[in-house]
Design an enzyme around this catalytic site. Structure first.
Site, PDB file in Angstrom:
ATOM      1  CG  ASN A 219      -0.205  -0.086   2.502  1.00  0.00           C
ATOM      2  OD1 ASN A 219       0.498   0.848   2.865  1.00  0.00           O
ATOM      3  ND2 ASN A 219      -0.307  -1.218   3.199  1.00  0.00           N
ATOM      4  CG  ASP A 288      -6.825  -5.276   6.555  1.00  0.00           C
ATOM      5  OD1 ASP A 288      -6.207  -5.261   7.636  1.00  0.00           O
ATOM      6  OD2 ASP A 288      -7.506  -4.322   6.149  1.00  0.00           O
ATOM      7  CE  LYS A 298       8.152 -12.485 -14.290  1.00  0.00           C
ATOM      8  NZ  LYS A 298       8.729 -12.153 -15.562  1.00  0.00           N
ATOM      9  CG  PHE A 333      -3.034   5.601  13.297  1.00  0.00           C
ATOM     10  CD1 PHE A 333      -2.159   5.354  14.341  1.00  0.00           C
ATOM     11  CD2 PHE A 333      -3.018   6.860  12.694  1.00  0.00           C
ATOM     12  CE1 PHE A 333      -1.286   6.342  14.787  1.00  0.00           C
ATOM     13  CE2 PHE A 333      -2.152   7.844  13.131  1.00  0.00           C
ATOM     14  CZ  PHE A 333      -1.288   7.585  14.172  1.00  0.00           C
ATOM     15  CE  LYS A 351      -8.894  -3.690  14.759  1.00  0.00           C
ATOM     16  NZ  LYS A 351      -7.835  -3.418  13.774  1.00  0.00           N
TER      17      LYS A 351
HETATM   18  N1  CTP Z   1      -3.793  -3.145  11.993  1.00  0.00           N
HETATM   19  C1  CTP Z   1      -2.959  -4.138  12.498  1.00  0.00           C
HETATM   20  N2  CTP Z   1      -2.906  -5.341  11.874  1.00  0.00           N
HETATM   21  C2  CTP Z   1      -3.663  -5.603  10.788  1.00  0.00           C
HETATM   22  C3  CTP Z   1      -4.525  -4.591  10.279  1.00  0.00           C
HETATM   23  C4  CTP Z   1      -4.558  -3.372  10.912  1.00  0.00           C
HETATM   24  O1  CTP Z   1      -2.251  -3.889  13.484  1.00  0.00           O
HETATM   25  N3  CTP Z   1      -3.590  -6.791  10.206  1.00  0.00           N
HETATM   26  C5  CTP Z   1      -3.879  -1.860  12.709  1.00  0.00           C
HETATM   27  C6  CTP Z   1      -3.344  -0.658  11.952  1.00  0.00           C
HETATM   28  O2  CTP Z   1      -1.976  -0.445  12.246  1.00  0.00           O
HETATM   29  C7  CTP Z   1      -4.219   0.470  12.503  1.00  0.00           C
HETATM   30  C8  CTP Z   1      -5.525  -0.215  12.825  1.00  0.00           C
HETATM   31  O3  CTP Z   1      -5.246  -1.599  12.888  1.00  0.00           O
HETATM   32  O4  CTP Z   1      -3.712   0.959  13.722  1.00  0.00           O
HETATM   33  C9  CTP Z   1      -6.654   0.040  11.909  1.00  0.00           C
HETATM   34  O5  CTP Z   1      -6.397  -0.368  10.619  1.00  0.00           O
HETATM   35  P1  CTP Z   1      -7.513  -0.156   9.477  1.00  0.00           P
HETATM   36  O6  CTP Z   1      -6.969  -0.769   8.231  1.00  0.00           O
HETATM   37  O7  CTP Z   1      -7.959   1.250   9.446  1.00  0.00           O
HETATM   38  O8  CTP Z   1      -8.709  -0.961  10.012  1.00  0.00           O
HETATM   39  P2  CTP Z   1      -9.007  -2.454  10.076  1.00  0.00           P
HETATM   40  O9  CTP Z   1      -9.070  -2.815  11.511  1.00  0.00           O
HETATM   41  O10 CTP Z   1      -8.022  -3.220   9.256  1.00  0.00           O
HETATM   42  O11 CTP Z   1     -10.462  -2.501   9.503  1.00  0.00           O
HETATM   43  P3  CTP Z   1     -11.035  -2.067   8.077  1.00  0.00           P
HETATM   44  O12 CTP Z   1      -9.898  -2.212   7.079  1.00  0.00           O
HETATM   45  O13 CTP Z   1     -12.141  -2.989   7.876  1.00  0.00           O
HETATM   46  O14 CTP Z   1     -11.452  -0.638   8.241  1.00  0.00           O
END
Ligand code: CTP
Length: 419
Positions: A219, A288, A298, A333, A351
């Site tokens: 990302n 995620d 590859k 965040f 959480k």
């Molecule tokens: N985070 C994490 N580990 C993951 C995904 C997210 O530690 N596998 C943490 C990020 O560092 C951030 C927070 O979770 O502090 C929120 O991430 P965000 O992507 O906004 O939310 P998600 O909980 O992943 O939910 P969604 O994508 O459905 O909004």
């Protein structure tokens, strides 16, 4: 930095103010006055060209100190002024910073008093550039600014508007009260040690999930916000460990870094470090999902379409919260594109977090790879979120740390308050 009424700082901070030769040099007088109103002692250095726009006498009368232009000048009372001047400052501000001084700073040129002072300075440095729009947008200037940012220099971006030369666009010196407010935020870090004794663990940057040996899912995270938090916590007296994924900027000096690539590696590193930490901040943009299988070779384009099966990665933040030890604060965040506060509040509860820092990633100059951020701080137990205007990531980081300090002094952590 939106506040037009700068706050004052507790101790008498010493600021070195460098003034360069540009039409905005007269606004440096307002910066000097604003800093003095906030309780700072200010000494001024000017480039020879700056003296063509404003007389050193103006700054001498207002600061009450000799203004250094040329340290070889016979009237200079200090034989090694660039060392004493820079070493006695808590902060060096250059306003206005011209394209020329930016280029010199970025390349370590030390051919006059101000450039030698910059090289000899171990205090934080804040530059407020001002120049013609074309000069500002020139790739050479932007390249030099990028270098300075990765050297840890703070830049307060110029405003857009009508310039003295008649062109319209970015390049006008930021308003003096914004420069003063940014300076005070940085000084807070140098004079406040309200986080000493705390051990921060911060995840930073993007994770990278391999598809095959040459391709991956990732990302746009730059790591700027995570590193701004690390730098600010360090400045305020904490010990800081950053678990860093992929970043486009360098880690701040004095912060221990553990480099990882994937979400799994980041989760392992956090698990190992968590027990020794008192505050965990999940600032990383963690993938995620990852490919369910990584191809050893590859992947060849031998079919018209390709379907990748993805599986969930560990939720590092949720795991840290679920396994937290007594006294650990857990901060997450929430990067959102709609229903910012409501979605962030859901994350706070689901959480079991102490603080959620929410930002709307659709806003201009906010979130990924930007130098500024517009955040809302949602603290457990508070009815109202703290909505903040757009500000530098360094300033935003200090606001998050202020919320942590408030929480630490006033209330219990999530687990202890619910158990
Ligand atoms: N985070 C994490 N580990 C993951 C995904 C997210 O530690 N596998 C943490 C990020 O560092 C951030 C927070 O979770 O502090 C929120 O991430 P965000 O992507 O906004 O939310 P998600 O909980 O992943 O939910 P969604 O994508 O459905 O909004």
């Amino acid at each position: 930095m939106a506040s037009s009424e700068p706050q004052s700082i507790d101790s008498k901070s010493k600021v070195a103010l460098g003034v360069c030769g540009g039409i905005a040099a007269y606004k440096a007088v307002e910066v000097l006055r604003g800093l003095q109103r906030a309780g700072c002692t200010v000494r001024v250095a000017m480039t020879p060209r700056a003296c063509e726009f404003v007389q050193p006498l103006t700054f001498k009368a207002l600061s009450g100190s000799h203004v250094i232009v040329d340290d070889y000048a016979p009237d200079n009372p200090d034989p090694i002024a660039h060392i004493t001047f820079s070493q006695s400052a808590d902060l060096l501000i250059v306003a206005p910073a011209t394209a020329n001084i930016i280029a010199k700073f970025a390349n370590g040129v030390a051919d006059d008093f101000l450039t030698s002072t910059y090289l000899a300075c171990s205090a934080p440095v804040l530059l407020a550039p001002a120049m013609n729009t074309t000069m500002w947008e020139h790739p050479a200037t932007q390249r030099n600014l990028q270098k300075l940012r990765s050297d840890g220099v703070h830049i307060i971006e110029p405003d857009a508007g009508e310039m003295a030369c008649g062109t319209i666009g970015p390049g006008r010196l930021s308003e003096p009260d914004r420069i003063v407010a940014a300076a005070l935020e940085l000084l807070k870090g140098t004079t406040q040690h309200d986080l000493s004794g705390e051990r921060f663990l911060i995840t930073v940057g993007a994770t990278r999930e391999d598809i095959d040996p040459v391709r991956f899912i990732s990302n746009r995270s730059s790591g700027k916000m995570g590193f701004a938090l690390a730098a600010a916590a360090k400045q305020r007296g904490a010990r800081v460990t950053a678990v860093t994924g992929i970043t486009t900027v360098q880690p701040p000096v004095g912060v221990k870094t553990i480099e990882v690539k994937s979400a799994e590696e980041m989760a392992d590193a956090v698990r190992n470090e968590l027990q020794n930490s008192t505050i965990f901040i999940a600032a990383a943009a963690v993938a995620d999902y990852r490919p369910a299988k990584q191809a050893a070779q590859k992947i060849k384009k031998n079919s018209e379409s390709l379907t990748l099966e993805l599986e969930r990665t560990p939720d590092i933040l949720a795991q840290a919260s679920a396994t937290r030890h007594e006294g650990l604060l857990v901060i997450g965040f929430a990067a959102e594109t709609e229903n910012l506060v409501a979605n962030a509040q859901i994350k706070l509860r689901s959480k079991n977090l102490d603080i959620v820092v929410a930002n709307d990633v659709t806003l201009a100059n906010s979130g990924f790879d930007s130098d500024t951020n517009t955040i809302n701080i949602i603290t457990r137990g508070d009815n109202e979120p703290l909505g903040l205007p757009s500000m530098s990531k360094a300033a935003a980081a200090n606001k998050v740390l202020d919320a942590i300090v408030r929480l630490r002094s006033g209330r219990a952590t999530a687990k202890t308050s619910t158990s």
